[in-house]
Design an enzyme around this catalytic site. Structure first.
Site, PDB file in Angstrom:
ATOM      1  N   LYS A 184       0.838  -1.201   0.000  1.00  0.00           N
ATOM      2  CA  LYS A 184       0.000   0.000   0.000  1.00  0.00           C
ATOM      3  C   LYS A 184       0.869   1.246   0.000  1.00  0.00           C
ATOM      4  CE  LYS A 184      -3.860  -1.885   2.736  1.00  0.00           C
ATOM      5  NZ  LYS A 184      -4.932  -1.684   1.754  1.00  0.00           N
ATOM      6  N   ARG A 196     -10.300 -11.602   2.126  1.00  0.00           N
ATOM      7  CA  ARG A 196     -11.181 -12.642   1.571  1.00  0.00           C
ATOM      8  C   ARG A 196     -10.509 -14.013   1.623  1.00  0.00           C
ATOM      9  NH1 ARG A 196     -11.445  -9.324  -3.952  1.00  0.00           N
ATOM     10  NH2 ARG A 196     -11.136  -7.695  -2.405  1.00  0.00           N
TER      11      ARG A 196
END
Ligand code: BES
Ligand code: MN
Ligand code: ZN
Length: 500
Positions: A276, A350
């Site tokens: 990120k 996920r």
């Protein structure tokens, strides 16, 4: 965290120091016990109200310093608005407003639980008290240098004056348990990631044993044996080993299938090799807000001895870049046997949920599964910080959660699932890939991915809490960065439908 104020219930008596909070309606009318204690100060209130244009609207307030004729330091009048319209959540909010009016130097607060036309019930007084606890929370464990004159007095006490203290005390037991769960969740979310790494998170969850929750911790060896390749792939770049924590509260009938709550517990999300950008990355310490909510909920249910069987299962990992970290292009095999091509290592939540949801459905055969996860930035684009995104294969659960959310002001908004979105995660090389390929519908493709791991058509809800679990809107009952969102929502769902 700041020590919680000592909270008690008592009769209506004129306090001789500290802060007094009273309620009026839109006609600036007070109840009889309130009017009696205020005496001639009612005239001062009327004058101040006019000058301040205070009309008693719901949630607005008026402050008077050292009102003549009373021994208190400050009088606060809170508007209850149109009192016929009041809902339980209004009383929780009023408690928050009242606590917010306690100046930092004050050590005593008394709240008169009385409306102009009717006495507050024990439940309503207890709702006020819950609001006080939620508002009083502050995470200041790591502040060593606050100046003495900034610090609240060591001992703060709040007394709720009511016509029926015994009823209020009784009603407060469950509400205190729920508030305790919310504060526990907030603490976990606020903790820095060097302190709260997966194994430490698992240790904190063990504290639930004190309230009668059974806690089991699966380590890397156990998860390897189970074949949790999706979860383990996320954690493999971290020096801190991954954990799965299973919590059980058996308050229902022995043969009843449990309700299951599942949480994403990414203690820190750097993005991994798909790293990120630096700005704001510190917020990713809160990427375990889903898991924190599940722990807080287990506390709430156990501490109020809910008559229901519940399991909480959280996948706790750290997503780091490293020589051993997972790469884009890697293909992992999940516990379900389905293979996943990793496109972006930052779509890690996920992957964690895939294995934990599969495991939970297979092991516990629950009545339903609800997962909570700070899963996507896309849900914040769609819904902001007001609603959590809800995805589900079950209309009844959707309806129940919608109503529970409105009731406790932790609202959910249903989003679509459909084969059209599902095919966006088909992969050239494996059974599926972990992103949709474009940013469009990013919260939905994430939910579609998770749905592929719901075994045996188990009724399931996914709540994307990226916008509500941390750094969310502040309110009269929450001033904390970590909000503890979801504990009150899910407790309400359970209480309303599953404890018969
Ligand atoms: N933990 C983040 C989502 C998030 C973002 C939570 C902002 C709270 C605030 C999640 O793991 C993530 O990185 N999601 C990516 C998915 C993308 C790579 C498909 C995102 O939302 O950008
Ligand atoms: Mn991520
Ligand atoms: Zn994440």
């Amino acid at each position: 965290m700041a020590d919680a104020p000592k909270l008690g219930f008592g009769p209506f008596t004129a306090p001789d120091r500290g802060v007094l909070v009273v309620f009026c309606d839109e006609g600036l009318k007070f109840g009889p016990a309130t009017a009696k204690v205020l005496g001639s100060a009612i005239g001062l209130v009327a004058r101040a109200a006019k000058a301040e244009r205070f009309t008693g609207k719901n949630g607005k307030s008026l402050g008077l310093v050292m009102p003549e004729g009373l021994k208190i330091d400050r009088l606060v009048v809170i508007g209850a608005g149109k009192t016929a319209d009041l809902k339980p959540q209004d009383f929780v909010k009023f408690g928050g407003v009242a606590m917010g009016k306690m100046p930092s130097g004050a050590s005593e607060l008394m709240v008169f639980a009385e409306l102009p036309n009717e006495a507050m019930t024990g439940e309503q007084a207890a709702d006020l008290a819950q609001g006080v606890l939620l508002r009083a929370y502050a995470f200041d464990r790591y502040k060593t240098k606050s100046k003495d004159d900034d610090k609240p007095p060591a001992k703060r006490s709040v007394t709720i004056a009511t016509g029926d203290a015994a009823a209020a005390r009784k009603a407060f037991v469950a509400r205190e348990a729920i508030a305790g769960g919310v504060l526990m969740a907030r603490d976990l979310v606020n903790e820095p990631p060097n302190i709260l790494y997966p194994d430490e998170f698992a240790r904190r969850a063990q504290a639930l044993k004190k309230v009668g929750v059974k806690v089991e911790v699966l380590d890397v060896k156990a998860m390897t044996k189970l074949g949790m390749g999706a979860l383990l792939g996320v954690g493999q770049g971290s020096r801190r080993d991954s954990r799965t924590v299973v919590m059980r509260w058996d308050g229902g009938k022995k043969k009843d299938a449990p309700l299951a709550f599942i949480g994403k517990g990414v203690c820190f999300d750097t993005g991994g090799i798909s790293i990120k950008p630096g700005a704001g990355m510190e917020d990713m310490k809160g990427d375990m807000a889903g898991a924190a909510c599940v722990v807080g909920l287990m506390h709430a249910l156990a501490a109020r001895k809910a008559k229901v069987n519940v399991v909480g299962v959280i996948g706790v990992v750290e997503n780091m870049p490293d020589g051993n970290a997972q790469r884009p292009g890697d293909i992992v095999t999940s516990m379900s046997g389905q293979t996943i091509e990793i496109i972006n290592t930052d779509a890690e939540g996920r992957l964690v949920l895939a294995d934990v949801l599969w495991y939970t459905a297979k092991r516990f055969k629950p009545k339903f599964m609800i997962d909570l996860a700070t899963l996507t930035g896309a849900i914040i684009v769609a819904l902001g910080q007001e609603y959590a995104g809800m995805f589900t294969n079950n209309d009844e659960l959707s309806h129940r959660l919608h109503l529970a959310g409105e009731a406790v002001d932790e609202k959910v908004w249903r989003m679509p699932l459909s084969p059209f979105y599902d095919k966006m995660i088909d992969s050239k090389f494996a059974d599926m890939k972990n992103t949709g390929g474009s940013r469009w519908g990013g919260a939905i493709t994430a939910a579609q991915f998770i749905q592929r791991f719901i075994a045996d058509k188990t009724p399931w809800v996914h709540l994307d809490i990226a916008g509500t679990g941390m750094d969310s809107r502040s309110s009269d009952i929450n001033k904390s960065w970590g909000s503890g969102w979801g504990v009150r929502l899910l407790d309400k769902l359970v209480a309303d439908h599953y404890e018969k």
